[in-house]
Design a protein around this motif. Structure first.
Motif, PDB file in Angstrom:
ATOM      1  N   GLU A   1      10.103  -6.174  -0.918  1.00 28.72           N
ATOM      2  CA  GLU A   1       8.788  -6.743  -1.166  1.00 28.72           C
ATOM      3  C   GLU A   1       7.710  -5.665  -1.073  1.00 28.72           C
ATOM      4  O   GLU A   1       6.762  -5.641  -1.872  1.00 28.72           O
ATOM      5  N   GLU A   2       7.840  -4.760  -0.106  1.00 29.52           N
ATOM      6  CA  GLU A   2       6.886  -3.670   0.033  1.00 29.52           C
ATOM      7  C   GLU A   2       6.932  -2.757  -1.191  1.00 29.52           C
ATOM      8  O   GLU A   2       5.888  -2.326  -1.701  1.00 29.52           O
TER       9      GLU A   2
ATOM     10  N   LYS B   1       7.874  -3.600  -4.253  1.00 33.48           N
ATOM     11  CA  LYS B   1       7.274  -4.330  -5.373  1.00 33.48           C
ATOM     12  C   LYS B   1       5.753  -4.324  -5.267  1.00 33.48           C
ATOM     13  O   LYS B   1       5.051  -4.136  -6.265  1.00 33.48           O
ATOM     14  N   ARG B   2       5.235  -4.508  -4.064  1.00 30.40           N
ATOM     15  CA  ARG B   2       3.799  -4.511  -3.860  1.00 30.40           C
ATOM     16  C   ARG B   2       3.213  -3.139  -4.204  1.00 30.40           C
ATOM     17  O   ARG B   2       2.186  -3.040  -4.885  1.00 30.40           O
ATOM     18  N   ARG B   3       3.882  -2.075  -3.790  1.00 32.63           N
ATOM     19  CA  ARG B   3       3.420  -0.719  -4.073  1.00 32.63           C
ATOM     20  C   ARG B   3       3.427  -0.460  -5.587  1.00 32.63           C
ATOM     21  O   ARG B   3       2.492   0.120  -6.134  1.00 32.63           O
TER      22      ARG B   3
ATOM     23  N   LYS C   1       3.128  -2.695  -7.958  1.00 37.41           N
ATOM     24  CA  LYS C   1       2.040  -3.458  -8.573  1.00 37.41           C
ATOM     25  C   LYS C   1       0.706  -2.742  -8.387  1.00 37.41           C
ATOM     26  O   LYS C   1      -0.123  -2.709  -9.297  1.00 37.41           O
TER      27      LYS C   1
END
Length: 187
Positions: free
Chosen positions: A108-109, A111-113, A115
């Motif tokens: 998740e981290e 993917k967030r980075r 984005k």
């Protein structure tokens, strides 16, 4: 004595197969009329017996007798071993769950980075679709290759005189011709 002899003589006059032929004719008539019903009835009874054997508790008296004959210390040891095995399996499951949770958080981290990087690239006017790492590689190479020139070592796909509409494309005798117009032959 004569009565016994007379009875013996009477049985000699009766053929021995007469009683069996009557029984045979009765059975054959019953089977001819109700044969399929009897087959299905026998199958149903068989399946019912099989089902009742599964449901019936097995050896109720033997299990209660075996529990009484066991030593209490062996029962306690067995229960402790069972509890230890359960505890060990639960610890392994908890460790696997913690690893999975950490892995999910890392994903998740990541993917967030990505984005955030895509959003930054979009603000700068670069392509925001695709992989952010590819965009970073392109931005690093762009300043070093400021003078873009076409490569001349490539061979052209066709010669310069090629025209697909002319018909003389060097294909030899192969050529496309339209089909005949008009009604089909035959009848």
């Amino acid at each position: 004595m004569e009565a016994d002899g007379d009875a013996y003589v009477q049985n000699e006059h009766v053929p021995p197969n007469q009683d069996l032929s009557f029984l045979q004719s009765a059975v054959s008539s019953i089977l001819s009329e109700y044969g399929w019903y009897l087959v299905f009835l026998c199958m149903g009874v068989f399946l019912l017996i099989q089902h009742l054997r599964k449901i019936r508790p097995r050896d109720n008296q033997s299990s209660s007798v075996s529990d009484v004959n066991q030593d209490p210390s062996s029962v306690v040891q067995r229960q402790e071993a069972l509890e230890a095995a359960r505890r060990k399996m639960q610890e392994e499951q908890d460790a696997r769950a913690a690893e999975f949770k950490e892995k999910q958080q890392r994903l998740e981290e990541e993917k967030r980075r990505q984005k955030i990087e895509m959003w930054d690239n979009m603000k700068e006017g670069k392509s925001y679709k695709g992989n952010a790492k590819v965009a970073q590689l392109n931005t690093e190479e762009a300043p070093s290759s400021s003078s873009l020139r076409p490569r001349t070592d490539k061979k052209p796909l066709r010669n310069s005189g090629y025209s697909p509409l002319s018909g003389d494309g060097g294909g030899g005798t192969c050529g496309w011709r339209p089909g005949r117009r008009g009604p089909s032959a035959g009848g």
